[in-house]
Design a protein around this motif. Structure first.
Motif, short mmCIF file in Angstrom:
data_model
loop_
_atom_site.label_atom_id
_atom_site.label_comp_id
_atom_site.label_asym_id
_atom_site.label_seq_id
_atom_site.Cartn_x
_atom_site.Cartn_y
_atom_site.Cartn_z
N GLU A 35 65.79 28.36 -46.60
CA GLU A 35 65.47 29.71 -46.16
C GLU A 35 66.74 30.38 -45.65
N THR A 36 66.79 31.69 -45.75
CA THR A 36 67.96 32.42 -45.27
C THR A 36 67.59 33.24 -44.04
N SER A 37 68.60 33.48 -43.22
CA SER A 37 68.41 34.28 -42.02
C SER A 37 69.63 35.17 -41.83
N ASP A 38 69.42 36.48 -41.85
CA ASP A 38 70.52 37.45 -41.80
C ASP A 38 70.91 37.74 -40.35
N ILE A 39 72.08 37.24 -39.96
CA ILE A 39 72.59 37.50 -38.60
C ILE A 39 73.90 38.26 -38.66
N SER A 40 74.09 39.01 -39.74
CA SER A 40 75.29 39.84 -39.86
C SER A 40 75.31 40.89 -38.76
N LEU A 41 76.45 41.51 -38.57
CA LEU A 41 76.58 42.55 -37.54
C LEU A 41 75.60 43.69 -37.81
N SER A 42 75.48 44.12 -39.06
CA SER A 42 74.57 45.23 -39.38
C SER A 42 73.12 44.83 -39.12
N ALA A 43 72.77 43.58 -39.43
CA ALA A 43 71.40 43.11 -39.20
C ALA A 43 71.09 43.05 -37.70
N ARG A 44 72.09 42.68 -36.92
CA ARG A 44 71.89 42.61 -35.47
C ARG A 44 71.70 44.01 -34.88
N VAL A 45 72.43 44.98 -35.43
CA VAL A 45 72.25 46.38 -34.99
C VAL A 45 70.85 46.87 -35.35
N LEU A 46 70.44 46.62 -36.60
CA LEU A 46 69.14 47.10 -37.06
C LEU A 46 67.99 46.46 -36.28
N ALA A 47 68.18 45.21 -35.87
CA ALA A 47 67.14 44.53 -35.09
C ALA A 47 66.95 45.18 -33.72
N GLN A 48 68.00 45.81 -33.20
CA GLN A 48 67.92 46.47 -31.90
C GLN A 48 67.23 47.83 -31.97
N PHE A 49 67.37 48.52 -33.12
CA PHE A 49 66.95 49.93 -33.15
C PHE A 49 65.90 50.26 -34.23
N THR A 50 65.53 49.28 -35.05
CA THR A 50 64.50 49.54 -36.07
C THR A 50 63.47 48.42 -36.02
N ASN A 51 62.58 48.42 -36.99
CA ASN A 51 61.55 47.38 -37.05
C ASN A 51 62.04 46.11 -37.75
N ALA A 52 63.33 46.06 -38.04
CA ALA A 52 63.88 44.87 -38.71
C ALA A 52 63.67 43.63 -37.85
N LYS A 53 63.41 42.50 -38.50
CA LYS A 53 63.18 41.24 -37.78
C LYS A 53 64.42 40.83 -37.00
N ASP A 54 64.21 40.36 -35.80
CA ASP A 54 65.32 39.84 -34.98
C ASP A 54 65.61 38.41 -35.42
N GLU A 55 66.44 38.29 -36.45
CA GLU A 55 66.74 36.97 -37.02
C GLU A 55 67.50 36.08 -36.03
N LEU A 56 68.37 36.69 -35.24
CA LEU A 56 69.12 35.90 -34.26
C LEU A 56 68.18 35.32 -33.21
N GLY A 57 67.22 36.12 -32.78
CA GLY A 57 66.23 35.63 -31.83
C GLY A 57 65.41 34.48 -32.43
N TYR A 58 65.07 34.63 -33.71
CA TYR A 58 64.31 33.58 -34.41
C TYR A 58 65.11 32.28 -34.46
N LEU A 59 66.40 32.39 -34.79
CA LEU A 59 67.24 31.19 -34.86
C LEU A 59 67.46 30.59 -33.47
N GLY A 60 67.50 31.44 -32.46
CA GLY A 60 67.63 30.96 -31.09
C GLY A 60 66.46 30.04 -30.71
N GLU A 61 65.27 30.37 -31.22
CA GLU A 61 64.10 29.51 -31.00
C GLU A 61 64.16 28.26 -31.89
N LEU A 62 64.62 28.44 -33.10
CA LEU A 62 64.69 27.32 -34.05
C LEU A 62 65.60 26.19 -33.56
#
Length: 728
Positions: A35-62
């Motif tokens: 499985e892939t998990s997008d933790i790029s800088l742009s993905a981290r920004v989008l997770a803060q301000f849009t409905n995009a999944k917080d992949e970093l938060g997910y990996l933090g639990e994983l």
């Protein structure tokens, strides 16, 4: 049962478009999903301000789970200029993300800034590194490096280069530490002219953890810069500044900004009102200053003064002489763990405005870690050029579990608004640590949990036992936090009946250099920041790069993360790909991480097919190195994509001759033949794609369709990978 693979930034992200389909196809044959998990800088920004999944938060639990198996490629540790460029790109693509407020004036702007603070600097690593670090060079990689050494630039006996640091007033000088006696909750306060302000509350402290705090005097920092500028003019040395303004997202940008304030003091004095009106923040570098004055009516006068200062002041080292980009242009261009080893392997010299190599005064204001680079120059001066063909290897066991020693990259770093007192107070109102500061001083507090420290000590002892190499704990008894840690180490060594040296960083570095010059191996057992620096310093001196290291993070809860090397040269590599469709990123780190991940998967799940894949991939990597299939720097020659093809070729071949799994052997015998029969055709398809400009559809937010087409230009190879994936 799965392996998680991160999607990140720049060259590693581009390489993933090519490599991941290959890895997925081969692993699918063993029933292992990726499985892939997008933790790029742009993905981290989008997770803060849009409905995009917080992949970093997910990996933090994983990573807290026993079955975590994560392969992590390098990501951008963003500076403010990089973040602003990302925001603009996302806005241009139609994403509804707000602009970054430099100086928030409303509650809404303050909330926006706080959200962006969560993606700045080393936002990723503290979340994912739920264990300590085991980073080393594999035998195959080391042997290859000895047979194929990088071009060595001799260290000249006449070289005057040096490392300079503050003798007082820095973080090292002002550190205080305390061993927490019982579980408690604490707060960080600032006592100023208006009374007491609570800066952070709910700080959960555990029994036996080490709490430290310190500050840097900006008055003494400014005096240090002024002194070094004069020294460079007098000694005819380039002035270069080396910091960690990405990971140390609060402290080091400020330290960087003061260098600009002092160097260009006349400019900031003469155009004070204009700069205030333009909201010029020196912490963001000269590049932003030059950009913001573009539409100023005083542009010509400012540029005239700017160039006048460059001519009469100390000569600056250059990041890009052709484009006039100085060492002070962008804070992310002077990342110490990449920039200092690059200087040291270049005969301890950097480049002037004409592109010529010149002796250099490397400024690393804080003494805490500057001395390790000073040690290398002293060693070079005494014993001459380091010869890669003769060097042993320095591996590292690094403390980082539970966010240990995350200096400057978290919410416990503050800038003093006025003269006053910073203090940390526990739940019973006991003052644990206290510092008197002046306006502008940089204060930071930090923790290291007891179980994380013990795990780190045991991991160091274990690696010393397994390898038989001389190990050294890099700890300085003159640092209060290290002094407490030394007590833990000595007690644990006594319990285990082991003898391992404990030396301050400079002495430890000199001893390590002595060992590898004799062709022996050494193990550095170090704190978090030193871990970060050493795992670039020695690999770059030994191999020419740190991207070829095997990096394993055994998690405290039983899982593991496999990191894939450094991304320090990634921006230049992306630039070359865009201009010439040639990517020189070396994916050896990804290969090594995947092999180690498969071994871990096999052991954790008692999975025979995973073990077969792991063994075959190990053989394939050895052949890949032996046949020198690493990317070339030149367009028209093998690059990152062909290197992936050859790994697949050797991987299939190794699976076709193994005898542990007959079904796998039978399947890959056919695949191996097809790859060999089409080798020339596939190779030609790759090389024919090079030589022209390409459009990635973005830099921080890549266009998947465009990048997939660019990074997978061989239709023949793609068809074979599809066959492997489907198992037919």
């Amino acid at each position: 049962m799965k392996i998680t693979y991160t999607l990140t930034d720049e060259s590693p992200a581009l390489a993933t478009y090519s490599f991941l389909p290959i890895a997925k196809a081969f692993l699918n044959q063993a029933g292992i999903s990726v499985e892939t998990s997008d933790i790029s800088l742009s993905a981290r920004v989008l997770a803060q301000f849009t409905n995009a999944k917080d992949e970093l938060g997910y990996l933090g639990e994983l990573v807290q789970k026993e079955n975590a198996n994560l392969i992590k490629t390098p990501n951008i540790s963003a500076s403010i200029p990089q973040l602003k460029a990302t925001i603009k790109e996302l806005q241009d693509k139609g994403f509804n993300v707000p602009s970054y407020p430099d100086n928030p004036t409303t509650k809404e702007e303050q909330e926006i800034k706080e959200k962006y603070q969560k993606v700045l600097g080393s936002a990723v690593n503290p979340v994912l590194r739920a264990g300590n670090s085991d980073r080393r060079c594999t035998k195959a990689v080391k042997e290859y490096a000895k047979k194929n050494p990088y071009r060595v630039v001799p260290f000249l006996p006449t070289c005057k280069s040096k490392v300079s640091y503050m003798k007082e007033g820095d973080f090292f000088s002002n550190e205080k530490a305390v061993l927490i006696k019982e579980d408690t909750e604490a707060r960080i306060e600032f006592i100023g002219s208006n009374g007491t302000e609570v800066l952070k509350k709910g700080l959960k402290l555990e029994k036996n953890e080490i709490l430290d705090a310190t500050f840097m005097s900006v008055a003494l920092l400014s005096a240090f810069y002024k002194e070094q500028i004069e020294d460079c003019k007098k000694e005819d040395l380039l002035l270069s500044l080396h910091l960690k303004a990405t990971m140390m997202k609060v402290s080091d940008p400020v330290i960087f900004g003061y260098a600009i304030r002092v160097y260009f003091s006349e400019l900031f004095s003469e155009f004070k009102e204009e700069f205030e009106a333009l909201a010029i923040n020196p912490n963001n570098g000269v590049s932003e200053l030059l950009s913001k004055i573009e539409n100023s009516p005083k542009k010509e006068a400012i540029l005239k003064k700017y160039n006048e200062i460059l001519e009469k002041s100390a000569p600056l080292s250059m990041v890009n002489s052709d484009k006039g980009i100085t060492n002070l242009h962008v804070p992310s261009d002077v990342i110490v763990d990449a920039s200092m080893p690059a200087m040291l392997k270049n005969g301890a010299r950097l480049w002037d405005k004409e592109g010529k190599e010149k002796d250099t005064n490397a400024l690393i204001p804080d003494k805490t870690y500057a001395t390790i680079y000073e040690a290398v120059i002293e060693d070079l001066r005494k014993f001459g050029t380091l010869v890669p063909t003769k060097l042993g290897s320095v591996s590292n066991v690094g403390l980082m579990a539970k966010k240990a020693q995350e200096y400057g990259s978290h919410d416990k770093t503050f800038i003093a608004k006025e003269d006053g007192i910073f203090r940390i107070v526990d739940a019973k109102n006991n003052v644990l640590l206290e510092h008197k500061v002046q306006k502008g001083d940089i204060y930071r507090a930090n923790e290291a949990k007891y179980d994380a420290v013990l795990n780190w000590i045991d991991l160091g002892i274990q690696r010393a036992d397994i390898t038989g190499s001389e190990a050294i704990f890099w700890l300085d008894s003159k640092r209060p936090s290290n002094k407490i840690m030394i007590d833990f180490v000595e007690k644990r060594l006594q319990e285990c009946g082991k003898k391992i040296a404990i030396l301050p960083p400079k002495e430890a570095c000199l001893r390590s250099l002595e060992l590898i010059r004799a062709g022996k191996d050494a193990i550095s057992i170090s704190g978090n920041v030193l871990r970060d620096y050493l795992t670039d310093l020695f690999p770059i001196l030994e191999l020419g790069t740190s991207a070829k290291m095997l990096s394993i993070v055994p998690m405290l809860n039983g899982g593991a993360m496999f990191e894939t090397g450094a991304g320090g040269s990634a921006p230049k590599q992306v630039e070359q790909l865009v201009e010439e469709n040639h990517l020189r990123w070396d994916s050896l780190g990804e290969f090594l991480a995947l092999q180690a991940s498969l071994e871990f998967f096999a052991l954790k799940n008692n999975h025979a097919k995973a073990k077969v894949l792991a063994n075959a991939l190990d053989v394939a990597i050895g052949k890949w190195l032996e046949n020198n299939k690493a990317p070339s720097r030149k367009v028209g020659e093998d690059d990152n994509r062909t290197s992936h093809f050859y790994l697949a070729l050797y991987f299939a071949e190794a699976l076709s001759v193994q005898n542990e799994d007959n079904a796998t052997k039978e399947f890959f015998t056919k695949i191996s033949k097809e790859l060999k029969d089409n080798e020339e055709k596939i190779h030609k398809e790759y090389l024919n794609a090079q030589g022209s400009k390409v459009d990635l559809g973005g830099y921080y937010k890549l266009d998947d369709a465009k990048c997939d087409k660019i990074m997978r230009p061989s239709a023949t190879f793609n068809a074979i990978i599809e066959k492997i994936s489907k198992g037919n």
